[in-house]
Write an enzyme that holds these catalytic residues in place. Structure first.
Site, PDB file in Angstrom:
ATOM      1  N   ASP A 218     -28.155  22.573  15.092  1.00 35.20           N
ATOM      2  CA  ASP A 218     -28.387  23.830  14.353  1.00 35.20           C
ATOM      3  C   ASP A 218     -27.237  24.121  13.377  1.00 35.20           C
ATOM      4  OD1 ASP A 218     -26.321  24.517  16.004  1.00 35.20           O
ATOM      5  OD2 ASP A 218     -27.345  26.180  17.001  1.00 35.20           O
TER       6      ASP A 218
ATOM      7  N   ARG B  96     -13.875  29.612  -8.144  1.00 33.63           N
ATOM      8  CA  ARG B  96     -14.340  30.069  -9.464  1.00 33.63           C
ATOM      9  C   ARG B  96     -14.676  31.563  -9.461  1.00 33.63           C
ATOM     10  NH1 ARG B  96     -18.757  25.664 -11.115  1.00 33.63           N
ATOM     11  NH2 ARG B  96     -19.144  25.743  -8.887  1.00 33.63           N
ATOM     12  N   GLN B  97     -14.926  32.121  -8.256  1.00 33.62           N
ATOM     13  CA  GLN B  97     -15.224  33.564  -8.195  1.00 33.62           C
ATOM     14  C   GLN B  97     -13.927  34.286  -7.827  1.00 33.62           C
ATOM     15  OE1 GLN B  97     -18.630  34.642  -8.802  1.00 33.62           O
ATOM     16  NE2 GLN B  97     -17.638  36.613  -9.118  1.00 33.62           N
TER      17      GLN B  97
ATOM     18  N   ASP C 251     -13.583  23.271 -22.353  1.00 27.08           N
ATOM     19  CA  ASP C 251     -13.529  24.731 -22.496  1.00 27.08           C
ATOM     20  C   ASP C 251     -12.078  25.199 -22.481  1.00 27.08           C
ATOM     21  OD1 ASP C 251     -12.770  24.651 -19.780  1.00 27.08           O
ATOM     22  OD2 ASP C 251     -14.811  25.035 -19.091  1.00 27.08           O
TER      23      ASP C 251
ATOM     24  N   LYS D 216     -16.570  26.874 -24.841  1.00 28.48           N
ATOM     25  CA  LYS D 216     -17.790  26.876 -24.026  1.00 28.48           C
ATOM     26  C   LYS D 216     -18.260  28.307 -23.762  1.00 28.48           C
ATOM     27  CE  LYS D 216     -17.790  26.171 -19.376  1.00 28.48           C
ATOM     28  NZ  LYS D 216     -17.606  25.385 -18.149  1.00 28.48           N
TER      29      LYS D 216
ATOM     30  N   ARG E 292     -21.023  30.207 -21.133  1.00 24.01           N
ATOM     31  CA  ARG E 292     -22.029  30.020 -20.088  1.00 24.01           C
ATOM     32  C   ARG E 292     -22.773  31.339 -19.913  1.00 24.01           C
ATOM     33  NH1 ARG E 292     -22.579  26.414 -15.527  1.00 24.01           N
ATOM     34  NH2 ARG E 292     -20.437  25.679 -15.635  1.00 24.01           N
TER      35      ARG E 292
ATOM     36  N   SER F 107     -19.710  20.207 -11.201  1.00 26.50           N
ATOM     37  CA  SER F 107     -20.636  20.726 -10.188  1.00 26.50           C
ATOM     38  C   SER F 107     -22.054  20.270 -10.559  1.00 26.50           C
ATOM     39  CB  SER F 107     -20.499  22.249 -10.108  1.00 26.50           C
ATOM     40  OG  SER F 107     -21.370  22.742  -9.130  1.00 26.50           O
TER      41      SER F 107
END
Ligand code: R5P
Length: 301
Positions: free
Chosen positions: A42, A100-101, A174, A197, A199, A228
């Site tokens: 699980d 990235r966050q 970027d 860049k 996004r 990614s």
């Protein structure tokens, strides 16, 4: 239970970084902590630490590539137990998921990296080391000493030594990657160009403005911290193909290459992708334990 000296420094190679952790332990001359790991169907994990850890310093090595949440959960479980048992825990996270966050890009978003930092602290982690964190902004979210080692020099050296590139141009896809790319270009001894860049924060669609460039007949190396979905590199490669670049090589630290990202990049005209082993993949050719070990030798615990 095995008995150990109170001053011992040990390394626990977590389930997501078994080979990586073993290589790092060998470089540092550290014994591996004996742990039995069981992953249930699980997806839950049970750890059983087979030795006394009270008074030891433990390098807990666990990369948090996909499945990101499971790999983090394993890190939290192990860190909590080891610190509760009286060990000093230093988390070595070769790829730092959620990096990235590191801020709110849109109202209402969770600053996920801040939550990760909080959970690591709650689980008793005293120090964190990672490799090429997405942005230095993220380091400020950690309450404990946190350091990001760079694998860019060894990537540049590897490509210089193993690929015979003709008058190469090093490309940053970027603005965020420009410092890394500049460092890469300096080590390689090549020219450096930067793309812009955009996004779309809702659809994820990537648009690249390559501006004026003269890459016709020249080999290029695109440098980024991670791949990614491959959307960033694909957009950059398409511009470079149109501009008649010769060979397109991609160098990245963390080759997540989710789903069919690798195939899509090859279709877009990328000739070769070289990544490090912070994330195990078919392109993980450069050993990031080398710069990590150099740094970790300078840290007492
Ligand atoms: C973004 O700023 C990063 O440096 C990478 O360029 C990006 O996260 C790569 O993601 P993807 O491969 O999905 O474009």
């Amino acid at each position: 239970m095995l008995g150990r000296e109170l001053t011992d420094r040990l390394l626990f190679a977590g389930p997501a970084s078994e080979d990586f952790g073993k290589t790092l332990a060998k470089r540092l001359g550290l014994p591996l902590l004996s742990v039995t790991v069981k992953e249930f169907s699980d997806t839950e994990t049970r750890f059983k630490v087979e030795e006394e850890v009270h008074g030891t310093s433990i390098l807990l090595v666990q990369s948090t590539y996909p499945p990101v949440d499971r790999n983090y959960m394993q890190l939290f479980l192990a860190a909590h137990h080891l610190s509760q048992e009286g060990a000093k825990v230093h988390a070595v996270i070769p790829y730092l998921g959620y990096a990235r966050q590191d801020k709110q890009f849109m109202p209402g978003e969770v600053v996920s990296l801040g939550v990760i930092s909080h959970l690591l602290r709650t689980c008793g982690v005293l120090r964190v080391t990672t490799v090429d964190i997405h942005s230095a902004v993220g380091l400020a979210l950690f309450a404990m000493p946190t350091y990001s080692v760079s694998a860019i020099p060894i990537l540049a050296q590897y490509i210089k030594k193993n690929m015979n590139l003709s008058s190469p141009v090093v490309i940053s896809p970027d603005f965020g990657s420009s410092k890394r790319t500049e460092a890469f270009a300096t080590i390689y001894g090549a020219e450096h160009l930067q793309f812009a860049k955009e996004r779309d924060r809702v659809t994820g669609e990537v648009r690249i403005d390559a501006g004026e460039m003269n890459v016709k007949g020249r080999d290029v190396v695109i440098v980024d911290d991670m791949i990614s979905t491959g959307a960033t590199i694909r957009a950059a490669a398409e511009k470079l193909r149109k501009a008649q670049a010769s060979k397109i090589v991609v160098s990245c630290v963390h080759p997540l290459l989710v789903e069919d990202a690798y195939e899509k990049l090859i279709e877009a005209g990328v000739d070769e992708i070289i990544g490090t082993n912070t994330v195990p993949s078919r392109v993980s050719k450069v050993d990031a334990t080398e710069p990590l070990a150099s740094y970790l030798r300078t840290v007492a615990e």
